[in-house]
Design an enzyme around this catalytic site. Structure first.
Site, PDB file in Angstrom:
ATOM      1  N   LYS A  19       0.821  -1.209   0.000  1.00 56.08           N
ATOM      2  CA  LYS A  19       0.000   0.000   0.000  1.00 56.08           C
ATOM      3  C   LYS A  19       0.858   1.264   0.000  1.00 56.08           C
ATOM      4  O   LYS A  19       0.620   2.183  -0.779  1.00 56.08           O
ATOM      5  CB  LYS A  19      -0.920   0.033   1.229  1.00 56.08           C
ATOM      6  CG  LYS A  19      -1.788  -1.213   1.392  1.00 56.08           C
ATOM      7  CD  LYS A  19      -2.629  -1.148   2.658  1.00 56.08           C
ATOM      8  CE  LYS A  19      -1.853  -1.056   3.959  1.00 56.08           C
ATOM      9  NZ  LYS A  19      -1.065  -2.262   4.301  1.00 56.08           N
ATOM     10  N   ARG A  94      -9.365   0.972   9.273  1.00 61.75           N
ATOM     11  CA  ARG A  94      -8.900  -0.378   9.576  1.00 61.75           C
ATOM     12  C   ARG A  94      -9.846  -1.128  10.488  1.00 61.75           C
ATOM     13  O   ARG A  94      -9.572  -2.277  10.831  1.00 61.75           O
ATOM     14  CB  ARG A  94      -7.573  -0.278  10.327  1.00 61.75           C
ATOM     15  CG  ARG A  94      -6.362  -0.483   9.480  1.00 61.75           C
ATOM     16  CD  ARG A  94      -5.236  -0.034  10.376  1.00 61.75           C
ATOM     17  NE  ARG A  94      -4.080  -0.821  10.283  1.00 61.75           N
ATOM     18  CZ  ARG A  94      -2.986  -0.427   9.637  1.00 61.75           C
ATOM     19  NH1 ARG A  94      -2.984   0.655   8.925  1.00 61.75           N
ATOM     20  NH2 ARG A  94      -1.911  -1.153   9.701  1.00 61.75           N
ATOM     21  N   ARG A 132      12.034  -5.314   4.609  1.00 63.94           N
ATOM     22  CA  ARG A 132      11.792  -3.885   4.296  1.00 63.94           C
ATOM     23  C   ARG A 132      12.799  -2.980   5.019  1.00 63.94           C
ATOM     24  O   ARG A 132      13.126  -3.201   6.186  1.00 63.94           O
ATOM     25  CB  ARG A 132      10.382  -3.487   4.736  1.00 63.94           C
ATOM     26  CG  ARG A 132      10.162  -1.980   4.635  1.00 63.94           C
ATOM     27  CD  ARG A 132       8.738  -1.578   4.760  1.00 63.94           C
ATOM     28  NE  ARG A 132       8.094  -2.099   5.953  1.00 63.94           N
ATOM     29  CZ  ARG A 132       6.787  -2.056   6.149  1.00 63.94           C
ATOM     30  NH1 ARG A 132       5.997  -1.524   5.235  1.00 63.94           N
ATOM     31  NH2 ARG A 132       6.264  -2.552   7.250  1.00 63.94           N
ATOM     32  N   ARG A 165      11.798  -0.834  10.562  1.00 66.20           N
ATOM     33  CA  ARG A 165      10.730  -0.433  11.471  1.00 66.20           C
ATOM     34  C   ARG A 165      10.695  -1.339  12.696  1.00 66.20           C
ATOM     35  O   ARG A 165      10.899  -2.547  12.588  1.00 66.20           O
ATOM     36  CB  ARG A 165       9.375  -0.480  10.745  1.00 66.20           C
ATOM     37  CG  ARG A 165       9.089   0.805  10.020  1.00 66.20           C
ATOM     38  CD  ARG A 165       7.882   0.768   9.139  1.00 66.20           C
ATOM     39  NE  ARG A 165       6.712   0.084   9.683  1.00 66.20           N
ATOM     40  CZ  ARG A 165       5.537   0.026   9.054  1.00 66.20           C
ATOM     41  NH1 ARG A 165       5.401   0.639   7.880  1.00 66.20           N
ATOM     42  NH2 ARG A 165       4.529  -0.611   9.584  1.00 66.20           N
ATOM     43  N   ARG A 176       0.267  -8.416  13.794  1.00 59.18           N
ATOM     44  CA  ARG A 176      -0.340  -7.489  12.822  1.00 59.18           C
ATOM     45  C   ARG A 176      -1.183  -8.258  11.810  1.00 59.18           C
ATOM     46  O   ARG A 176      -2.248  -7.790  11.397  1.00 59.18           O
ATOM     47  CB  ARG A 176       0.763  -6.695  12.107  1.00 59.18           C
ATOM     48  CG  ARG A 176       1.374  -5.633  13.009  1.00 59.18           C
ATOM     49  CD  ARG A 176       2.733  -5.184  12.510  1.00 59.18           C
ATOM     50  NE  ARG A 176       2.696  -4.507  11.245  1.00 59.18           N
ATOM     51  CZ  ARG A 176       3.741  -4.395  10.426  1.00 59.18           C
ATOM     52  NH1 ARG A 176       4.908  -4.951  10.750  1.00 59.18           N
ATOM     53  NH2 ARG A 176       3.626  -3.744   9.305  1.00 59.18           N
TER      54      ARG A 176
HETATM   55  P1  AP5 Z   1       4.977  -1.526   1.763  1.00 60.26           P
HETATM   56  O1  AP5 Z   1       4.544  -0.755   0.555  1.00 60.26           O
HETATM   57  O2  AP5 Z   1       5.757  -0.813   2.795  1.00 60.26           O
HETATM   58  O3  AP5 Z   1       3.704  -2.294   2.388  1.00 60.26           O
HETATM   59  P2  AP5 Z   1       2.453  -1.730   3.173  1.00 60.26           P
HETATM   60  O4  AP5 Z   1       1.244  -2.415   2.643  1.00 60.26           O
HETATM   61  O5  AP5 Z   1       2.435  -0.235   3.176  1.00 60.26           O
HETATM   62  O6  AP5 Z   1       2.781  -2.322   4.591  1.00 60.26           O
HETATM   63  P3  AP5 Z   1       2.801  -1.669   6.051  1.00 60.26           P
HETATM   64  O7  AP5 Z   1       3.552  -2.630   6.932  1.00 60.26           O
HETATM   65  O8  AP5 Z   1       3.316  -0.247   6.033  1.00 60.26           O
HETATM   66  O9  AP5 Z   1       1.307  -1.682   6.384  1.00 60.26           O
HETATM   67  P4  AP5 Z   1       0.706  -1.658   7.739  1.00 60.26           P
HETATM   68  O10 AP5 Z   1      -0.706  -1.424   7.339  1.00 60.26           O
HETATM   69  O11 AP5 Z   1       0.968  -2.803   8.624  1.00 60.26           O
HETATM   70  O12 AP5 Z   1       1.476  -0.469   8.496  1.00 60.26           O
HETATM   71  P5  AP5 Z   1       1.109   1.055   8.819  1.00 60.26           P
HETATM   72  O13 AP5 Z   1       2.336   1.832   8.672  1.00 60.26           O
HETATM   73  O14 AP5 Z   1      -0.112   1.474   8.104  1.00 60.26           O
HETATM   74  O15 AP5 Z   1       5.797  -2.804   1.234  1.00 60.26           O
HETATM   75  C1  AP5 Z   1       6.398  -3.711   2.141  1.00 60.26           C
HETATM   76  C2  AP5 Z   1       7.718  -4.238   1.547  1.00 60.26           C
HETATM   77  O16 AP5 Z   1       7.423  -4.998   0.374  1.00 60.26           O
HETATM   78  C3  AP5 Z   1       8.688  -3.131   1.108  1.00 60.26           C
HETATM   79  O17 AP5 Z   1      10.009  -3.516   1.401  1.00 60.26           O
HETATM   80  C4  AP5 Z   1       8.485  -3.034  -0.436  1.00 60.26           C
HETATM   81  O18 AP5 Z   1       9.675  -2.619  -1.080  1.00 60.26           O
HETATM   82  C5  AP5 Z   1       8.096  -4.467  -0.781  1.00 60.26           C
HETATM   83  N1  AP5 Z   1       7.138  -4.511  -1.880  1.00 60.26           N
HETATM   84  C6  AP5 Z   1       6.082  -3.675  -2.097  1.00 60.26           C
HETATM   85  N2  AP5 Z   1       5.422  -4.035  -3.212  1.00 60.26           N
HETATM   86  C7  AP5 Z   1       6.073  -5.128  -3.707  1.00 60.26           C
HETATM   87  C8  AP5 Z   1       5.856  -5.965  -4.845  1.00 60.26           C
HETATM   88  N3  AP5 Z   1       4.850  -5.741  -5.727  1.00 60.26           N
HETATM   89  N4  AP5 Z   1       6.714  -7.001  -5.044  1.00 60.26           N
HETATM   90  C9  AP5 Z   1       7.740  -7.239  -4.177  1.00 60.26           C
HETATM   91  N5  AP5 Z   1       8.003  -6.475  -3.094  1.00 60.26           N
HETATM   92  C10 AP5 Z   1       7.166  -5.430  -2.849  1.00 60.26           C
HETATM   93  O19 AP5 Z   1       0.703   0.931  10.369  1.00 60.26           O
HETATM   94  C11 AP5 Z   1       1.667   0.655  11.355  1.00 60.26           C
HETATM   95  C12 AP5 Z   1       0.983   0.631  12.718  1.00 60.26           C
HETATM   96  O20 AP5 Z   1       0.392   1.935  12.992  1.00 60.26           O
HETATM   97  C13 AP5 Z   1      -0.187  -0.342  12.876  1.00 60.26           C
HETATM   98  O21 AP5 Z   1       0.249  -1.652  13.194  1.00 60.26           O
HETATM   99  C14 AP5 Z   1      -0.980   0.306  14.007  1.00 60.26           C
HETATM  100  O22 AP5 Z   1      -0.387   0.084  15.253  1.00 60.26           O
HETATM  101  C15 AP5 Z   1      -0.866   1.796  13.683  1.00 60.26           C
HETATM  102  N6  AP5 Z   1      -1.937   2.259  12.792  1.00 60.26           N
HETATM  103  C16 AP5 Z   1      -1.792   2.778  11.531  1.00 60.26           C
HETATM  104  N7  AP5 Z   1      -2.983   3.079  11.006  1.00 60.26           N
HETATM  105  C17 AP5 Z   1      -3.911   2.753  11.967  1.00 60.26           C
HETATM  106  C18 AP5 Z   1      -5.331   2.816  12.012  1.00 60.26           C
HETATM  107  N8  AP5 Z   1      -6.046   3.272  10.964  1.00 60.26           N
HETATM  108  N9  AP5 Z   1      -5.947   2.382  13.128  1.00 60.26           N
HETATM  109  C19 AP5 Z   1      -5.254   1.944  14.191  1.00 60.26           C
HETATM  110  N10 AP5 Z   1      -3.906   1.833  14.212  1.00 60.26           N
HETATM  111  C20 AP5 Z   1      -3.245   2.242  13.098  1.00 60.26           C
END
Ligand code: AP5
Length: 218
Positions: A19, A94, A132, A165, A176
């Site tokens: 994402k 979420r 990552r 991270r 997660r």
């Molecule tokens: P990446 O693009 O970073 O993946 P992502 O889907 O963004 O994954 P996240 O881990 O950031 O999502 P998340 O939802 O767990 O975390 P968030 O920061 O929102 O890609 C991942 C890796 O794969 C990278 O190395 C990339 O290079 C590689 N890659 C990408 N595409 C690829 C492809 N096509 N092929 C191969 N490799 C690829 O949230 C973190 C924390 O914040 C949560 O756990 C929670 O505690 C809190 N939080 C955030 N939002 C909320 C909410 N709305 N409500 C409550 N808590 C929240």
């Protein structure tokens, strides 16, 4: 260069589905505001704010931070001038209460146009997350195998230091993924019922996924 898309879009998917990678790229190409709740929370943690300190305990454990805290944060963000007409919400909503709060805030000309579900088999996600690396200066997302930098540990874009991270440890990732299954996946049915949901196969190369997103978001 693509013309600006008038899209108000949610990117929905499990941790590691891609994402953030795609939201950054689509937002830059199509002139959309990129609103990442994860990035906003990490900024709060970095700044040492009270909100950041509260959020960190949940994030490091792989749990969701409380709904009201996130809802208030997104409400304030979405009112900023750069998010007046077109944006990508990355990582929000979420939970069902978050989705309902978003609905209450958006209506008419401001309504959601797309919810895009990033489908990736769970077996692939662990490797994406443990490998990552993120630039501490510009936020660029890298991967030790799939998207390595020229010099290990150094961002190709700005020379910043790459970091891992704190929630990309195996125990936190397991939590997660479980949180995604139980609290976020039900949103697929919620948005499916409203007719705005589209699924893309995000287990393909980033370039292919990017092109399909631009097509889907027209
Ligand atoms: P990446 O693009 O970073 O993946 P992502 O889907 O963004 O994954 P996240 O881990 O950031 O999502 P998340 O939802 O767990 O975390 P968030 O920061 O929102 O890609 C991942 C890796 O794969 C990278 O190395 C990339 O290079 C590689 N890659 C990408 N595409 C690829 C492809 N096509 N092929 C191969 N490799 C690829 O949230 C973190 C924390 O914040 C949560 O756990 C929670 O505690 C809190 N939080 C955030 N939002 C909320 C909410 N709305 N409500 C409550 N808590 C929240």
């Amino acid at each position: 260069m693509t013309d600006q898309l008038q899209a108000r879009c949610v990117f929905l998917g499990a941790p590691g589905a891609g994402k953030g990678t795609q939201a950054k790229r689509v937002a830059a190409q199509a002139e959309l505001a990129h609103i990442s709740t994860g990035d906003m929370l990490r900024e709060e943690v970095k700044s040492g704010s009270a909100l950041g300190a509260e959020a960190k305990t949940y994030m490091d454990a792989g749990k969701l931070v409380p709904d009201q805290l996130i809802i208030d944060m997104v409400k304030a963000r979405i009112q900023k001038p750069d998010a007046a007409s077109a944006w990508i919400l990355d990582g929000f909503p979420r939970t069902l209460p978050q989705a309902e709060a978003l609905d209450q805030n958006l209506s008419g000309d401001n309504a959601l146009t797309h919810v895009i579900s990033f489908a990736v088999p769970e077996a692939v996600l662990m490797g994406r997350l443990t490998g990552r690396r993120t630039c501490s200066q510009c936020g660029a997302i890298w991967h030790v195998d799939h998207k390595p930098t020229q010099q290990q540990g150094v961002c190709d874009h700005c020379g910043g230091e790459l970091t891992q991270r704190s929630d990309d440890r195996e125990e936190a990732i397991g939590e997660r993924l479980e949180v995604y299954r139980t609290q976020t996946a039900p949103l697929l049915a919620y948005y499916g019922d409203r007719g705005v949901l589209r699924e893309i196969d995000a287990n393909r190369s980033p370039d292919v996924v990017f092109q399909e997103l631009l097509t889907q978001m027209q």
